[in-house]
Design an enzyme around this catalytic site. Structure first.
Site, short mmCIF file in Angstrom:
data_model
loop_
_atom_site.label_atom_id
_atom_site.label_comp_id
_atom_site.label_asym_id
_atom_site.label_seq_id
_atom_site.Cartn_x
_atom_site.Cartn_y
_atom_site.Cartn_z
N ASP A 37 -3.35 2.18 -5.65
CA ASP A 37 -2.10 2.18 -4.87
C ASP A 37 -1.94 0.95 -3.98
OD1 ASP A 37 -3.77 2.72 -2.60
OD2 ASP A 37 -2.12 3.86 -1.70
N GLU A 38 -2.77 -0.04 -4.21
CA GLU A 38 -2.81 -1.14 -3.24
C GLU A 38 -3.01 -2.45 -3.98
OE1 GLU A 38 -6.08 -0.48 -0.59
OE2 GLU A 38 -5.91 -2.49 0.24
N ASP A 40 0.87 -1.19 0.00
CA ASP A 40 0.00 0.00 0.00
C ASP A 40 0.90 1.24 0.00
OD1 ASP A 40 -3.10 0.77 1.61
OD2 ASP A 40 -1.69 2.17 0.73
P1 TTP Z 1 -5.28 5.02 0.73
O1 TTP Z 1 -4.25 3.95 0.48
O2 TTP Z 1 -6.42 4.69 1.62
O3 TTP Z 1 -4.57 6.30 1.36
P2 TTP Z 1 -3.17 6.95 1.07
O4 TTP Z 1 -2.35 6.13 0.12
O5 TTP Z 1 -3.38 8.37 0.64
O6 TTP Z 1 -2.50 6.99 2.49
P3 TTP Z 1 -1.93 5.77 3.38
O7 TTP Z 1 -2.13 4.51 2.59
O8 TTP Z 1 -0.48 6.10 3.60
O9 TTP Z 1 -2.73 5.80 4.63
O10 TTP Z 1 -5.87 5.52 -0.63
C1 TTP Z 1 -5.08 5.64 -1.82
C2 TTP Z 1 -5.51 6.84 -2.61
O11 TTP Z 1 -6.89 6.77 -2.94
C3 TTP Z 1 -5.34 8.15 -1.86
O12 TTP Z 1 -4.04 8.70 -2.01
C4 TTP Z 1 -6.42 9.01 -2.45
C5 TTP Z 1 -7.50 8.06 -2.89
N1 TTP Z 1 -8.62 8.08 -1.93
C6 TTP Z 1 -9.70 8.93 -2.22
O13 TTP Z 1 -9.72 9.61 -3.24
N2 TTP Z 1 -10.75 8.98 -1.33
C7 TTP Z 1 -10.76 8.25 -0.16
O14 TTP Z 1 -11.73 8.34 0.64
C8 TTP Z 1 -9.64 7.38 0.11
C9 TTP Z 1 -9.61 6.56 1.38
C10 TTP Z 1 -8.61 7.34 -0.81
MG MG Z 2 -2.15 4.06 0.43
#
Ligand code: TTP
Ligand code: MG
Length: 356
Positions: free
Chosen positions: A104-105, A9
């Site tokens: 991203d995951e 992630d």
């Molecule tokens: P996440 O992996 O949940 O968040 P992140 O990568 O920004 O942070 P981290 O993993 O370090 O906690 O989500 C990935 C991307 O998806 C995030 O950068 C933006 C998008 N996203 C949204 O647009 N809306 C949302 O509600 C969420 C949770 C994520």
């Molecule tokens: Mg993330």
């Protein structure tokens, strides 16, 4: 023999990309999302902004109140999608058994891998170092023998984390976690579990499987298994999907059309990524919404040809949303984009590549 699963992630994905590309944003509280003067929401916040209590899905106006100095920028999904494609090329250096969850995951099954490397920890370090060297970004990795624990582990030491939960440690590791952490448990299931006196994962172990089945149906079965560290789901297995897609119930209703269209864009992007990873093409796309009065509307269209291209599907998904009567005016609590009518199968057998 245990499986070896890595969950990757990316850290503050959208925000980290923007900090990478705009040196003036580095080290600063940066918010990628909607306009704080409008009704937009935060997509994500840099770790500097998170120290003010800002997080995803929060109204941008609230974020601005919490951190008046924060920098706000609009998301650039095309760019993030390209980075995601680069990221997947790195994953494919190690294995072709990849299950993308979002841009991203992803889960990677490295039980057998292209380097014939038995250590999943070394492979995760390799992936992280390739991400750093090539994309100038950091990722967090979780390693375990089952999917849901690998995902929990990747969240354990963010940012730039690497956490291994060996098979023998799983039961202890999950015992005291709140049930909300279990895969598939949202706010509603959490409340219901709590009402039944189940707060931590180990509380499920005091119940019988039949009790969980009675109260939660099929999900109860899965919850019971997870409480004992079991998760039969394999990574990216070609299941006979009746449909594939993304949907979300939002903590705050979506009010304006811009936000609704942005969600459609996010979900269609994820959908196309899933389709392309699995080498599937589809013919029918569906957009559904639940309004805040709980009425439900769904629109779908069948194309004359199979596709997995965002350029084909995004304009249709947007049109479908816009064809829902009164979509501009009524707040929505749930939105989903899904596809059915599949063609194709998973990519062929992994090739052996020399260790770089
Ligand atoms: P996440 O992996 O949940 O968040 P992140 O990568 O920004 O942070 P981290 O993993 O370090 O906690 O989500 C990935 C991307 O998806 C995030 O950068 C933006 C998008 N996203 C949204 O647009 N809306 C949302 O509600 C969420 C949770 C994520
Ligand atoms: Mg993330």
């Amino acid at each position: 023999m245990f499986n070896k699963i890595i969950h990757i992630d990316m850290d503050a994905f959208y925000a980290s990309i923007e900090q990478r590309d705009n040196p003036q944003f580095r080290g600063k509280p940066l918010i990628v999302g909607g306009n704080p003067r409008g009704r937009g929401v935060v997509c994500t916040a840099s770790y500097e902004a998170r120290s003010y209590g800002i997080n995803s899905a929060m109204p941008s106006a609230t974020a601005k109140r919490l951190c008046p100095n924060a920098i706000f920028i609009a998301p650039n999904l095309d760019k993030y999608r390209q980075v995601s494609q680069e990221l997947h090329k790195i994953f494919h250096e190690v294995t072709d058994i990849i299950e993308p969850i979002s841009l991203d995951e992803a889960y990677l099954d490295v039980t057998n891998n292209k380097f014939n490397e038995p250590s999943a920890t070394l492979l995760a370090k390799y992936i992280k170092s390739r991400i750093k060297a090539q994309l100038h970004l950091t990722a967090s990795a979780g390693i375990s023998s089952v999917k849901f624990v690998a995902k929990l582990a990747s969240d354990e030491n963010k940012p730039n984390g690497l956490t291994v939960i060996p098979p023998n440690d799983i039961l202890t590791y999950i015992a005291d976690l709140p049930v909300r952490k279990l895969w598939g448990v949202g706010e509603k299931t959490e409340q219901k579990l709590n009402q039944l006196g189940i707060f931590k994962v180990k509380d499920i172990r005091n119940k019988k499987r039949s009790f969980m089945l009675l109260h939660f149906g099929k999900q109860g079965n899965f919850l019971y298994d997870m409480a004992y560290g079991k998760d039969q789901r394999s990574v990216g297995e070609p299941t006979l999907h009746r449909s594939i897609g993304q949907e979300s119930t939002f903590s705050k209703d979506l009010l304006n059309l811009e936000e609704k269209l942005l969600k459609v864009e996010h979900f269609t992007t994820y959908l196309c990524q899933q389709l392309q990873e699995k080498n599937y093409q589809i013919k029918t796309i569906n957009v559904k919404v639940r309004f805040n009065d709980f009425t439900y509307k769904s629109k779908e269209r069948t194309l004359p040809h199979y596709t997995s291209a965002l350029n084909d599907l995004l304009p249709i998904a947007k049109e479908l949303l816009l064809s829902i009567p009164d979509i501009e005016n009524i707040p929505i609590r749930l939105l989903g984009v899904s596809a059915k009518n599949f063609w194709g199968e998973r990519k062929g057998n992994p090739q052996q590549l020399p260790l770089l």
